[in-house]
Design a protein around this motif. Sequence first.
Motif, mmCIF file in Angstrom:
data_model
loop_
_atom_site.group_PDB
_atom_site.id
_atom_site.type_symbol
_atom_site.label_atom_id
_atom_site.label_comp_id
_atom_site.label_asym_id
_atom_site.label_seq_id
_atom_site.Cartn_x
_atom_site.Cartn_y
_atom_site.Cartn_z
ATOM 1 N N ALA A 25 4.717 -4.016 0.688
ATOM 2 C CA ALA A 25 4.863 -2.940 1.668
ATOM 3 C C ALA A 25 3.807 -1.862 1.462
ATOM 4 O O ALA A 25 3.171 -1.402 2.421
ATOM 5 C CB ALA A 25 6.268 -2.346 1.571
ATOM 6 N N VAL A 26 3.594 -1.469 0.216
ATOM 7 C CA VAL A 26 2.619 -0.412 -0.064
ATOM 8 C C VAL A 26 1.198 -0.894 0.220
ATOM 9 O O VAL A 26 0.349 -0.126 0.685
ATOM 10 C CB VAL A 26 2.754 0.074 -1.521
ATOM 11 C CG1 VAL A 26 1.703 1.138 -1.841
ATOM 12 C CG2 VAL A 26 4.150 0.626 -1.768
ATOM 13 N N GLU A 27 0.933 -2.173 -0.024
ATOM 14 C CA GLU A 27 -0.406 -2.718 0.224
ATOM 15 C C GLU A 27 -0.770 -2.721 1.699
ATOM 16 O O GLU A 27 -1.949 -2.802 2.052
ATOM 17 C CB GLU A 27 -0.505 -4.137 -0.349
ATOM 18 C CG GLU A 27 -0.616 -4.170 -1.871
ATOM 19 C CD GLU A 27 -0.559 -5.583 -2.433
ATOM 20 O OE1 GLU A 27 -0.508 -6.533 -1.616
ATOM 21 O OE2 GLU A 27 -0.553 -5.727 -3.660
ATOM 22 N N ARG A 28 0.229 -2.626 2.560
ATOM 23 C CA ARG A 28 -0.076 -2.520 3.991
ATOM 24 C C ARG A 28 -0.613 -1.142 4.358
ATOM 25 O O ARG A 28 -1.162 -0.949 5.448
ATOM 26 C CB ARG A 28 1.188 -2.833 4.813
ATOM 27 C CG ARG A 28 1.590 -4.298 4.775
ATOM 28 C CD ARG A 28 2.569 -4.632 5.885
ATOM 29 N NE ARG A 28 3.901 -4.086 5.627
ATOM 30 C CZ ARG A 28 4.850 -4.730 4.972
ATOM 31 N NH1 ARG A 28 4.629 -5.955 4.492
ATOM 32 N NH2 ARG A 28 6.043 -4.178 4.788
ATOM 33 N N VAL A 29 -0.445 -0.192 3.446
ATOM 34 C CA VAL A 29 -0.952 1.162 3.663
ATOM 35 C C VAL A 29 -2.202 1.431 2.833
ATOM 36 O O VAL A 29 -3.151 2.048 3.303
ATOM 37 C CB VAL A 29 0.142 2.206 3.327
ATOM 38 C CG1 VAL A 29 -0.377 3.630 3.516
ATOM 39 C CG2 VAL A 29 1.383 1.978 4.174
ATOM 40 N N GLY A 189 -15.605 -3.591 1.396
ATOM 41 C CA GLY A 189 -14.758 -4.378 2.290
ATOM 42 C C GLY A 189 -13.428 -3.709 2.557
ATOM 43 O O GLY A 189 -12.958 -3.657 3.699
ATOM 44 N N ALA A 190 -12.810 -3.170 1.486
ATOM 45 C CA ALA A 190 -11.527 -2.482 1.649
ATOM 46 C C ALA A 190 -11.692 -1.215 2.478
ATOM 47 O O ALA A 190 -10.816 -0.856 3.276
ATOM 48 C CB ALA A 190 -10.935 -2.159 0.281
ATOM 49 N N GLU A 191 -12.847 -0.545 2.313
ATOM 50 C CA GLU A 191 -13.075 0.678 3.083
ATOM 51 C C GLU A 191 -13.258 0.371 4.567
ATOM 52 O O GLU A 191 -12.811 1.122 5.433
ATOM 53 C CB GLU A 191 -14.292 1.423 2.533
ATOM 54 C CG GLU A 191 -14.384 2.859 2.986
ATOM 55 C CD GLU A 191 -15.258 3.714 2.085
ATOM 56 O OE1 GLU A 191 -15.326 4.925 2.320
ATOM 57 O OE2 GLU A 191 -15.875 3.162 1.144
ATOM 58 N N GLN A 192 -13.884 -0.766 4.847
ATOM 59 C CA GLN A 192 -14.031 -1.159 6.248
ATOM 60 C C GLN A 192 -12.669 -1.521 6.853
ATOM 61 O O GLN A 192 -12.382 -1.166 8.000
ATOM 62 C CB GLN A 192 -14.996 -2.345 6.374
ATOM 63 C CG GLN A 192 -15.273 -2.746 7.825
ATOM 64 C CD GLN A 192 -16.382 -3.769 7.940
ATOM 65 O OE1 GLN A 192 -16.985 -4.155 6.949
ATOM 66 N NE2 GLN A 192 -16.658 -4.210 9.151
ATOM 67 N N GLN A 193 -11.816 -2.215 6.077
ATOM 68 C CA GLN A 193 -10.466 -2.515 6.557
ATOM 69 C C GLN A 193 -9.687 -1.234 6.817
ATOM 70 O O GLN A 193 -8.911 -1.138 7.773
ATOM 71 C CB GLN A 193 -9.735 -3.380 5.530
ATOM 72 C CG GLN A 193 -10.277 -4.795 5.403
ATOM 73 C CD GLN A 193 -9.535 -5.590 4.348
ATOM 74 O OE1 GLN A 193 -8.520 -5.136 3.814
ATOM 75 N NE2 GLN A 193 -10.021 -6.779 4.038
ATOM 76 N N MET A 194 -9.910 -0.219 5.959
ATOM 77 C CA MET A 194 -9.244 1.063 6.139
ATOM 78 C C MET A 194 -9.677 1.715 7.454
ATOM 79 O O MET A 194 -8.850 2.265 8.192
ATOM 80 C CB MET A 194 -9.559 1.989 4.972
ATOM 81 C CG MET A 194 -8.917 3.358 5.062
ATOM 82 S SD MET A 194 -9.568 4.506 3.828
ATOM 83 C CE MET A 194 -11.231 4.750 4.466
ATOM 84 N N LEU A 195 -10.963 1.642 7.760
ATOM 85 C CA LEU A 195 -11.452 2.221 9.016
ATOM 86 C C LEU A 195 -10.822 1.533 10.219
ATOM 87 O O LEU A 195 -10.426 2.187 11.192
ATOM 88 C CB LEU A 195 -12.972 2.102 9.085
ATOM 89 C CG LEU A 195 -13.775 2.936 8.074
ATOM 90 C CD1 LEU A 195 -15.261 2.640 8.203
ATOM 91 C CD2 LEU A 195 -13.510 4.423 8.257
ATOM 92 N N ASP A 196 -10.699 0.210 10.151
ATOM 93 C CA ASP A 196 -10.083 -0.528 11.261
ATOM 94 C C ASP A 196 -8.599 -0.202 11.376
ATOM 95 O O ASP A 196 -8.069 -0.015 12.480
ATOM 96 C CB ASP A 196 -10.271 -2.032 11.061
ATOM 97 C CG ASP A 196 -11.747 -2.446 11.148
ATOM 98 O OD1 ASP A 196 -12.513 -1.700 11.786
ATOM 99 O OD2 ASP A 196 -12.099 -3.482 10.566
ATOM 100 N N ALA A 197 -7.906 -0.136 10.227
ATOM 101 C CA ALA A 197 -6.459 0.066 10.245
ATOM 102 C C ALA A 197 -6.078 1.472 10.698
ATOM 103 O O ALA A 197 -5.059 1.673 11.352
ATOM 104 C CB ALA A 197 -5.877 -0.211 8.862
ATOM 105 N N SER A 200 -6.650 3.533 15.149
ATOM 106 C CA SER A 200 -5.757 3.781 16.281
ATOM 107 C C SER A 200 -4.307 4.006 15.879
ATOM 108 O O SER A 200 -3.458 4.221 16.738
ATOM 109 C CB SER A 200 -5.824 2.597 17.264
ATOM 110 O OG SER A 200 -5.462 1.390 16.607
ATOM 111 N N ARG A 201 -4.005 3.951 14.593
ATOM 112 C CA ARG A 201 -2.624 4.101 14.164
ATOM 113 C C ARG A 201 -2.573 4.609 12.732
ATOM 114 O O ARG A 201 -3.589 4.620 12.029
ATOM 115 C CB ARG A 201 -1.881 2.763 14.250
ATOM 116 C CG ARG A 201 -2.472 1.677 13.375
ATOM 117 C CD ARG A 201 -1.826 0.322 13.575
ATOM 118 N NE ARG A 201 -2.441 -0.706 12.756
ATOM 119 C CZ ARG A 201 -2.074 -0.982 11.520
ATOM 120 N NH1 ARG A 201 -1.093 -0.310 10.952
ATOM 121 N NH2 ARG A 201 -2.676 -1.954 10.842
ATOM 122 N N ASN A 202 -1.402 5.030 12.316
ATOM 123 C CA ASN A 202 -1.174 5.461 10.941
ATOM 124 C C ASN A 202 -0.248 4.451 10.270
ATOM 125 O O ASN A 202 0.939 4.407 10.585
ATOM 126 C CB ASN A 202 -0.553 6.858 10.915
ATOM 127 C CG ASN A 202 -0.402 7.393 9.495
ATOM 128 O OD1 ASN A 202 -0.628 6.678 8.520
ATOM 129 N ND2 ASN A 202 -0.024 8.655 9.382
#
Length: 332
Positions: A25-29, A189-197, A200-202
């Motif tokens: 659950a936390v890894e989704r954030v 890579g993780a930072e790019q995923q963060m930008l995508d995630a 448009s949403r939190n």
Amino acid sequence: MAAFPGVGNTDVRHVAKTGRLICEAVERVIDGKSDVIRLAVTVLLSEGHILIEDVPGVGKTMLAKALAKAIDCTVRRIQFTPDLLPSDITGVSVYNQETREFEFKPGPIFANIVVGDEINRASPKTQSALLESMEERQATVDGHTYRLATPFMVIATQNPIEMEGTYPLPEAQRDRFAVRLSMGYPSPGAEQQMLDAHASRNPLEELEPVTDAGEVARAIETVRSVYVAPDVQRYAIDLVTATRRHPELRLGASPRATLQLVKTARAAAALDDRDYVLPDDIRDLALPVLAHRLLVTADAHIARRGPAEILADILRSVPVPAPPVPPWGATR
């Protein structure tokens, strides 16, 4: 395999499952920080507290909020500021004119998970308001002692103490935290995923609880019964004793550190679906559990030798015992 008396295989398996659900659950954030998240869950199940120390903007508060939200329990957040008073944390007695009696108004410390944001921005007097609660799971206000909820965990964040407008945590306060962890910068890579995630949403708002306070309390009871062989206990004691005798350290780890090292090792074993602790559990947790409790000498500071480097030398020098054979005569 036959389980250690008092610990059932089903119980340990349930702890491992609960821990996995919280981590997922936390890894989704929080992207790309699975090791940090697992360590945070380990501390939760060992009844410890977490000090998250790092530079601004790397997700310290986000991790604390995500871990709290993954559990369906009471959560309170304290924003530490220079003008915060101890009574703002513990609560205050207010006179009721109708009943002509004082009524206790509990503060934010009366929650299952207390998120203390930027704890080193408050004065040492206010910081010390947490000492009794973190160690004894109680708060004393106006001569009356009140028990805190179970489970109870403090997750405090702080910026490095060199930054302007902060107060270093006293040694007694730092010793109350089971571990100090650092988020670190994410990988590209993780930072790019963060930008995508986060475009448009939190993700934090979409996070749903995966367990509740009752389940966590039962998991903690199981963790308490995980078997620790005498040789493994001795290994933990030898590591802590070595910090007290090292010539480059002017303050070694306390007996509380030994206790928390073993308790977190029990939780780590349970998360791995084991009902006994291995020496590797102790070794892997030695750095996050012990490093923040150590103070180096002036000569070591001049030589730019920090607690982490000195602790690494200790880990290499202290003999590691053989993996224990559980008393029931079987291993996994």
